[in-house]
Motif scaffolding. Structure first.
Motif, PDB file in Angstrom:
ATOM      1  N   THR A 177     -85.136  -9.688 -45.124  1.00 28.91           N
ATOM      2  CA  THR A 177     -85.538  -8.476 -45.837  1.00 28.91           C
ATOM      3  C   THR A 177     -84.573  -8.115 -46.974  1.00 28.91           C
ATOM      4  O   THR A 177     -85.004  -7.662 -48.036  1.00 28.91           O
ATOM      5  CB  THR A 177     -85.676  -7.288 -44.860  1.00 28.91           C
ATOM      6  OG1 THR A 177     -86.543  -7.684 -43.788  1.00 28.91           O
ATOM      7  CG2 THR A 177     -86.277  -6.078 -45.559  1.00 28.91           C
ATOM      8  N   ASN A 178     -83.289  -8.353 -46.756  1.00 31.02           N
ATOM      9  CA  ASN A 178     -82.330  -8.013 -47.811  1.00 31.02           C
ATOM     10  C   ASN A 178     -82.228  -9.144 -48.834  1.00 31.02           C
ATOM     11  O   ASN A 178     -81.163  -9.683 -49.102  1.00 31.02           O
ATOM     12  CB  ASN A 178     -80.959  -7.724 -47.195  1.00 31.02           C
ATOM     13  CG  ASN A 178     -79.965  -7.203 -48.225  1.00 31.02           C
ATOM     14  OD1 ASN A 178     -80.278  -6.283 -48.975  1.00 31.02           O
ATOM     15  ND2 ASN A 178     -78.778  -7.792 -48.274  1.00 31.02           N
ATOM     16  N   LEU A 188     -88.613  -2.563 -50.260  1.00 25.20           N
ATOM     17  CA  LEU A 188     -88.714  -1.996 -48.922  1.00 25.20           C
ATOM     18  C   LEU A 188     -89.821  -0.955 -48.913  1.00 25.20           C
ATOM     19  O   LEU A 188     -90.005  -0.239 -49.898  1.00 25.20           O
ATOM     20  CB  LEU A 188     -87.362  -1.338 -48.567  1.00 25.20           C
ATOM     21  CG  LEU A 188     -87.090  -1.020 -47.101  1.00 25.20           C
ATOM     22  CD1 LEU A 188     -86.940  -2.295 -46.279  1.00 25.20           C
ATOM     23  CD2 LEU A 188     -85.804  -0.187 -46.969  1.00 25.20           C
ATOM     24  N   THR A 213     -82.066  -1.834 -48.533  1.00 26.84           N
ATOM     25  CA  THR A 213     -82.422  -3.007 -47.725  1.00 26.84           C
ATOM     26  C   THR A 213     -81.240  -3.464 -46.866  1.00 26.84           C
ATOM     27  O   THR A 213     -81.421  -3.940 -45.753  1.00 26.84           O
ATOM     28  CB  THR A 213     -82.973  -4.166 -48.579  1.00 26.84           C
ATOM     29  OG1 THR A 213     -82.100  -4.377 -49.692  1.00 26.84           O
ATOM     30  CG2 THR A 213     -84.371  -3.855 -49.093  1.00 26.84           C
TER      31      THR A 213
END
Ligand code: GP9
Ligand code: MN
Length: 414
Positions: A194-195, A201, A224
């Motif tokens: 996700t990051n 996000l 994130t």
């Protein structure tokens, strides 16, 4: 050829594959190893605030009962995440161009998963992306992984995805059922997602504000990173609930930078300091934790890097590595090589930081000299001896990879 290989292996035996820490040998013998690769997490967010709020509350607290290496550098190049995987599992440097995962995936290596497999470990990777991304399926097979839980192992929907794919919280949650069935002891690598740039996000997942600067990338990054911090926290909770925690050690590492020097202006605003080549190099630090349940740990300040991870894991697990060849050293050893080389030839020593012909004092960031400038007294820069060593070492690593030289070397396994 054979002679060149001898020169390289002699160098590695004498200069880089140094003695391990006897004190830490086997402290995690037969424990499971849970290795968490934190996508794009850099050290500058750890123990830092944004608009007065902690960015990574869980990772900050985790320092209190972990070995935390605060001067640990990523050493990746164009192969990004795959380079970080390659360095960690082989203790070799990544390629100066392209990604070893693509260009030399068929080489003979003496990789961590293979060595762990020979010592009774079940080895796997969890990552919710197509298996062929970065040619991982081929490389994982070749380096001895037993299984790759790729995107097909997960239930991925529009709702539980953002940006590059499955959200980290879902990723960890869905991984648990596989871990509970797993043969023990196991080594499992988890690669979060996700990051990842551009750090998108869903609003409902944001628990910290955006930063306010001219870089939307940096502004979103804090959100994130915080999300990944929470995902790891949930994972720890679940590991404890399922009882997996106690028989495991957990290693966490940032894979590479998330904020490139394209965002200089915003970064110097956030850090309230001028963006120099010194700062750029210091920003290549990524978090590295060794969390051993039941042990307090400590904050360790010595310089360290991804190249050191393989020997460190082997030693913690009590696996003899006297016949292995590595460019890194056990992080708990007292007798370590005195520099950390980055792929572009920059390096860090206890005293100096060198980047782009500039030699800096490590503690202060003061410029000592420009190594290409002609000095009237003809004195060479204090960085010069290291420039040569780094060049030699990176060159040796390249020769091993480009020439597939380990196919001629007998590691004495059987
Ligand atoms: C892709 C993920 C991210 O599977 O590992 O790759 P990156 O772009 O960071 O190399
Ligand atoms: Mn990455």
């Amino acid at each position: 050829d054979g002679n060149e290989l001898n020169a390289i292996t002699d160098y590695m035996k004498e200069e880089t594959s140094k003695p391990v820490s006897e004190e830490m040998f086997g402290v995690a013998k037969d424990k499971n190893v849970i290795f968490i690769s934190l996508e794009s997490v850099q050290s500058f967010v750890i123990n830092n605030t944004m608009n007065g709020e902690e960015v990574t509350p869980f990772l900050n607290d985790l320092i209190d009962d972990s070995y935390y290496f605060e001067n640990f550098y990523h050493q990746t190049a164009q192969g990004k995440t795959s380079d970080s995987e390659f360095i960690v599992e082989n203790s070799l440097y990544p390629s100066p161009r392209g990604a070893v995962y693509f260009t030399h995936a068929q080489n003979d290596f003496h990789s961590l998963p293979e060595m762990l497999g020979n010592n009774g470990y079940y080895t796997s990777v969890f990552h919710s992306n197509n298996k062929s991304f970065w040619n991982r399926d081929v490389m994982y097979d070749n380096t001895g992984y037993d299984h790759f839980y790729d995107i097909n192992a997960f239930e991925v929907t529009d709702e539980n995805s953002v940006g590059w794919g499955l959200k980290d919280k879902e990723f960890f949650k869905q991984s648990l059922k596989y871990m509970q069935q797993m043969e023990k002891p196991f080594y499992s690598k988890f690669i979060t997602l996700t990051n990842h740039y551009p750090f998108d996000l869903d609003e409902e997942d944001a628990t910290i504000e955006k930063y306010d600067s001219n870089s939307n990338t940096l502004n979103q990054y804090f959100q994130t990173v915080r999300y990944t911090d929470e995902a790891v926290e949930d994972f720890f909770t679940n590991l404890k609930e399922t009882g997996l925690y106690e028989d495991s050690i957990i290693i966490l590492m940032g894979d590479h930078y998330g904020i490139s020097d394209f965002h200089k202006k915003a970064m110097s605003q956030y850090l309230d300091t001028e963006y120099t080549d010194y700062l750029h190099t210091q920003l290549q630090r990524v978090p590295f934790y060794v969390h051993i349940p039941g042990e307090d740990g400590e904050v360790i300040s010595k310089i360290s890097g991804q190249i050191d991870v393989k020997p460190t894991i082997l030693n913690l697990l009590g696996i003899d590595q006297s016949n292995d060849l590595s460019f890194g050293t056990d992080l708990f050893s007292e007798d370590r090589k005195d520099f950390i080389a980055l792929r572009d030839g920059s390096f860090i020593t206890e005293d100096y930081v060198y980047a782009k012909d500039q030699c800096y004092e490590r503690e202060t960031g003061d410029l000592i000299d420009t190594t290409t400038a002609s000095d009237d007294e003809g004195e060479e820069s204090v960085c010069k001896p290291y420039i040569d060593k780094v060049e030699k070492e990176l060159g040796y690593s390249d020769e091993i990879i480009f020439g597939d030289l380990f196919r001629f070397y007998d590691f004495g396994d059987e």
